[in-house]
Design an enzyme around this catalytic site. Structure first.
Site, PDB file in Angstrom:
ATOM      1  N   TRP B 102      -5.204 -59.247-100.744  1.00 31.94           N
ATOM      2  CA  TRP B 102      -5.661 -58.662 -99.473  1.00 31.94           C
ATOM      3  C   TRP B 102      -7.137 -58.349 -99.487  1.00 31.94           C
ATOM      4  O   TRP B 102      -7.840 -58.579 -98.498  1.00 31.94           O
ATOM      5  CB  TRP B 102      -4.795 -57.458 -99.089  1.00 31.94           C
ATOM      6  CG  TRP B 102      -3.458 -57.938 -98.637  1.00 31.94           C
ATOM      7  CD1 TRP B 102      -2.288 -57.887 -99.325  1.00 31.94           C
ATOM      8  CD2 TRP B 102      -3.175 -58.637 -97.413  1.00 31.94           C
ATOM      9  NE1 TRP B 102      -1.286 -58.501 -98.607  1.00 31.94           N
ATOM     10  CE2 TRP B 102      -1.797 -58.964 -97.440  1.00 31.94           C
ATOM     11  CE3 TRP B 102      -3.930 -59.015 -96.316  1.00 31.94           C
ATOM     12  CZ2 TRP B 102      -1.171 -59.663 -96.395  1.00 31.94           C
ATOM     13  CZ3 TRP B 102      -3.320 -59.703 -95.273  1.00 31.94           C
ATOM     14  CH2 TRP B 102      -1.957 -60.026 -95.321  1.00 31.94           C
ATOM     15  N   ASP B 172      -9.055 -50.103 -96.846  1.00 29.82           N
ATOM     16  CA  ASP B 172      -7.828 -50.649 -96.253  1.00 29.82           C
ATOM     17  C   ASP B 172      -6.656 -49.918 -96.901  1.00 29.82           C
ATOM     18  O   ASP B 172      -6.341 -50.156 -98.061  1.00 29.82           O
ATOM     19  CB  ASP B 172      -7.753 -52.151 -96.530  1.00 29.82           C
ATOM     20  CG  ASP B 172      -6.470 -52.776 -96.011  1.00 29.82           C
ATOM     21  OD1 ASP B 172      -5.598 -52.053 -95.479  1.00 29.82           O
ATOM     22  OD2 ASP B 172      -6.329 -54.016 -96.140  1.00 29.82           O
ATOM     23  N   LYS B 196       3.970 -50.620 -92.457  1.00 26.88           N
ATOM     24  CA  LYS B 196       4.482 -50.189 -93.750  1.00 26.88           C
ATOM     25  C   LYS B 196       4.850 -48.701 -93.700  1.00 26.88           C
ATOM     26  O   LYS B 196       6.018 -48.355 -93.786  1.00 26.88           O
ATOM     27  CB  LYS B 196       3.469 -50.473 -94.861  1.00 26.88           C
ATOM     28  CG  LYS B 196       3.381 -51.967 -95.213  1.00 26.88           C
ATOM     29  CD  LYS B 196       2.056 -52.518 -94.872  1.00 26.88           C
ATOM     30  CE  LYS B 196       1.752 -53.945 -95.276  1.00 26.88           C
ATOM     31  NZ  LYS B 196       2.745 -54.915 -95.581  1.00 26.88           N
TER      32      LYS B 196
END
Lengths: 360, 360
Positions: B102, B172, B196
């Protein structure tokens, strides 16, 4: 409370049968023991839901095979930037038609990315009529022509499809997609925010002719690139899965109702009833010229604006909700999308006549 | 079927109590006769829902007043472009830390918009450890420093906050926000995709320090401009109302559970139990160094990969779902976000031990 009649311009009424199915399976989708919201977008279950939704939309609109159907985020407002970033190469120009607030917003955003020519504007008609194509001044070399088929706020709708020859025609159909029959092949691209005739907000659907893809500017963010969305079946990243699922339920419901042809009949009857009630009265009025009146958003004014509050209060009492006009125009507005029944319009008309009798 | 134990990496399990409330009021929100999905985002009802959600998030994270909380679309992947478009002026550079898939995606996208310096990379540790700050080579004049606090795929998590002096730190936190206590004031910006630890997909939350706003590039699409989102209370256009509402229910649930401090205790216990089961066995293993192991995503391998299929099949039978590792790394992965209970982890560990006995 029982369910109200909801005339909201968007997010708008959804079919009750769709909400009921979503409710029934909210914690346990088809016996799998979890909610659609809790599924991986890459699971067999969700990719099945996604593919079925796309296929049903393709069936409803007879979308030809050379068009991609993209499920994206950011609403029509983000499309206003995506369109020039994907289709307007540096130095090129595009033609836009101005018929109201939403087309002006698209013009304003596109102007930040290239040369935009306003080929026609309804301004000369005070936005109560749509300039005929004989009044349009199209560029010779436009990358595309853009218009909004229905102006949600002004209550203007095209009852014809512009003719642009080889120049791709791009249309914002946020508020009238699936409400009438449609020949997709006339367009380079059709797009629509979901929250009127498709499903919950947070989803925007684009139908793009394949040959237009792959020409995005280098400065186009990856997430705004239609080619990337197409290459990844709209799953470059996690899509708005629940909105996609619910839109799929709406597409299925539309097929069960007889498809877009049946909706067109129903919508024709709904708007005829409402405009007739307005025109038959001197107490209410709608200023839009007959051939440009929207079937989806019907703005109307009371002869005496001082009665507006009483009208809205009485409507609320009867479960006729969200009839207040947009703040920029005032008056009333009834949005009568696919999920708003003829019964709802009849109830509205009955109330309007009752209110008139009492106050005229 | 009863509800399963869902270890999906995202979209992930949601608290059952939240889904139940959403189910109860799906067709009729608090006696108003319509669904949240059918409400105008500008209605008193929805602006109330939106404001309450924001306030609860502010309470949970003790967000200082000089931070804006933005509810946007496009997921973290769109943020990867928005961050340089808003904070990286032409010619300037930014520092990025590479700890896995990511963060590499964020680097790839940012590199399209400016000079990106990879100040540290976990590559030299095969992505099984996070380089300490003494190994970082930060630029002198970086516009910001960016990292991902938790790598969902590799299962790496920072257990410390980088120190960047006056240079804004951007993180992030898609997969670990709200899972542990957090000092927001250490950051210039925190962002997280909802799917999430927050709510349904299609929503991304950003917490941005006010003094960083207002410097977006001229080429930044309006919808990607944080200042525009802040000026319009995240309603420049129609937001993803249902996802926002449902996230608000999750925030309320978190407060009822005792807030982030209580979740941290619970999450500590969950991961301890699972890693201990892995470490106590020679049948399972996790290669991540102790101080970089993720509390949220626990990848593990079976000593004999030929048993993977049998392991997953047995898990499915017991209602332990979505344990297959990401396709790029293989093996298993248990994602144990806030909504995954200790009971679920206990059931997983019991199954792992049972499977080991049978097959070791």
């Amino acid at each position: 409370m029982s369910r109200v009649y909801n005339f909201c311009a968007g997010p708008a009424a959804l079919p009750e049968a769709v909400l009921q199915q979503a409710q029934n399976e909210l914690l346990d989708w088809q016996g799998k023991g979890l909610s659609v919201m809790e599924m991986s977008h890459r699971s067999d279950e969700f990719t099945g839901i996604a593919a079925e939704a796309e296929q049903n939309l393709r069936d409803l609109l007879s979308i030809p095979n050379n068009y991609k159907v993209l499920f994206m985020q950011g609403g029509a407002s983000q499309q206003f930037a995506q369109i020039p970033l994907n289709f307007l190469t540096d130095g090129a120009c595009a033609d836009y038609i101005d018929t109201g607030i939403w087309s002006r917003k698209s013009i304003e955003e596109a102007s930040r990315f290239g040369n935009i020519n306003i080929a026609a504007s309804a301004k000369k008609y005070d936005y109560f009529a749509i300039p005929g194509q004989n009044e349009w001044e199209l560029s010779k070399d436009a990358a595309y022509v853009h218009y909004a088929s229905n102006e949600t706020i002004g209550g203007l709708q095209f009852d014809w499809v512009p003719e642009t020859g080889d120049v791709p025609l791009i249309v914002d159909m946020s508020s009238d997609i699936l409400s009438k029959q449609l020949d997709v092949s006339r367009y380079g691209m059709i797009y629509a925010g979901a929250q009127k005739n498709i499903g919950p907000s947070g989803l925007v659907v684009a139908i793009v002719r394949e040959d237009l893809l792959g020409k995005a500017r280098a400065s186009c963010p990856t997430m705004l690139n239609y080619q990337v969305a197409a290459d990844n079946s709209s799953m470059y990243n996690t899509p708005p899965t629940f909105s996609w699922y619910l839109s799929g339920l709406v597409f299925k419901w539309l097929k069960e109702q007889g498809g877009v042809a049946a909706m067109e009949q129903r919508n024709r009857a709904k708007q005829e009833l409402l405009y007739k009630a307005i025109d038959d009265s001197s107490f209410y009025n709608n200023p839009v010229s007959a051939n440009a009146r929207s079937w989806m958003n019907v703005p109307f004014r009371l002869a005496d604006a001082q009665l507006d509050k009483a009208f809205l209060a009485g409507a609320d009492e009867r479960g006729l909700l969200n009839l207040k006009g947009h703040r920029s125009v005032g008056g009333m507005r009834a949005s009568i999308y696919n999920a708003v029944s003829l019964e709802a319009v009849e109830a509205l008309v009955a109330y309007m006549q009752e209110f008139e009798k009492e106050h005229a």
